[in-house]
Design an enzyme around this catalytic site. Structure first.
Site, PDB file in Angstrom:
ATOM      1  N   LEU A  61       6.572   0.325  -2.177  1.00 18.22           N
ATOM      2  CA  LEU A  61       6.722  -1.012  -2.476  1.00 18.22           C
ATOM      3  C   LEU A  61       5.867  -0.698  -4.018  1.00 18.22           C
ATOM      4  CD1 LEU A  61       7.257  -3.245  -0.284  1.00 18.22           C
ATOM      5  CD2 LEU A  61       8.919  -2.554  -1.636  1.00 18.22           C
ATOM      6  N   GLU A  99      11.471  -4.634   5.319  1.00 18.47           N
ATOM      7  CA  GLU A  99      10.633  -3.890   5.977  1.00 18.47           C
ATOM      8  C   GLU A  99      10.877  -4.667   7.815  1.00 18.47           C
ATOM      9  OE1 GLU A  99       8.530  -2.266   5.084  1.00 18.47           O
ATOM     10  OE2 GLU A  99       7.526  -3.165   3.000  1.00 18.47           O
ATOM     11  N   TYR A 101       1.422  -1.362  -0.369  1.00 21.65           N
ATOM     12  CA  TYR A 101      -0.030  -0.164  -0.449  1.00 21.65           C
ATOM     13  C   TYR A 101       0.483   1.275   0.152  1.00 21.65           C
ATOM     14  CZ  TYR A 101       1.684  -0.260   4.687  1.00 21.65           C
ATOM     15  OH  TYR A 101       1.882  -0.322   6.026  1.00 21.65           O
ATOM     16  N   GLY A 102       2.374   1.019   0.074  1.00 19.55           N
ATOM     17  CA  GLY A 102       3.009   2.016  -0.118  1.00 19.55           C
ATOM     18  C   GLY A 102       4.161   2.051  -0.360  1.00 19.55           C
TER      19      GLY A 102
END
Length: 218
Positions: free
Chosen positions: A57, A128, A54-55
């Site tokens: 990536l 992450e 969602y970010g």
């Protein structure tokens, strides 16, 4: 998922690469130009996972290159939206997107699904800082666009996603987004790992109640 590969191995007294698990059938010995070559039909039993991002990536975002072939296999599966609502915020002086562990609050977040192999999933865990910083958990999403860009209303899929647990309370007071874009109108451009190292910035202490363990490249 079963993938069939035709592998030609020159006989150099070494086995096939140990990074793949193979079932050999059949084995045929061939001779050509006085070189002995083994022709092996292999059934590669590869395990794949669906990963929802969602970010940074996502395609066109600062860390999209992490899905490069040098880190494993990642195939774009399509665009999807979370079935449940989640708070998606941009936090810390590094402007990092976080999906906060508070299901039922926020928005039905829009992101992308990738089909990744074990190697790529392990790379993403390392990138992450999972499990010391982010946690990887499973949620349900609904496909809204397939890999070709066609609009669909697909079935729901269970996918992996990275969320932030044990976060500081003030993060819930930040604006919550439906779709993240580092270059959006909010003006909160993502600060890369290299810039953070140069400036000795500790962003984890800004968002976690307890000290984050492990290394994160995010």
């Amino acid at each position: 998922m079963n993938c069939y590969l035709l592998v030609l191995l020159q006989r150099q007294h070494r086995p096939p690469p140990t990074s793949i698990i193979v079932v050999i059938s059949p084995l045929i010995a061939l001779k050509k130009h006085q070189m002995e070559t083994w022709c092996i039909l292999v059934n590669v039993m590869a395990k794949y996972h669906l990963l929802f991002v969602y970010g940074t990536l996502k395609r066109g975002q600062p860390n999209a290159e992490q899905f490069g072939p040098e880190n494993g296999v990642a195939k774009y599966f399509g665009q999807a939206r979370t079935v449940q609502k989640w708070p998606l915020v941009i936090a810390s002086q590094c402007n990092i997107p976080y999906l906060l562990d508070m299901e039922g609050s926020g928005n039905n977040v829009l992101g992308e699904i990738y089909e990744v192999d074990d190697e790529m999933l392990q790379h993403c865990d390392f990138f992450e800082g999972c499990p010391g910083y982010y946690q990887r958990t499973s949620i349900r999403v609904q496909l809204t666009e397939d890999s070709t860009g066609s609009r669909v209303k697909g079935d729901t899929e269970e996918v992996w996603v990275y969320i932030l647990q044990d976060f500081k309370d003030h993060l819930l007071e930040l604006p919550q987004y439906e779709c993240y874009d580092s270059y959006g109108a909010h003006g909160l451009v993502y600060v890369s790992m290299y810039e953070r190292l140069r400036n000795s910035t500790d962003h984890k202490a800004e968002v976690k109640k307890s000290e984050a363990q492990g290394v994160s490249l995010q």
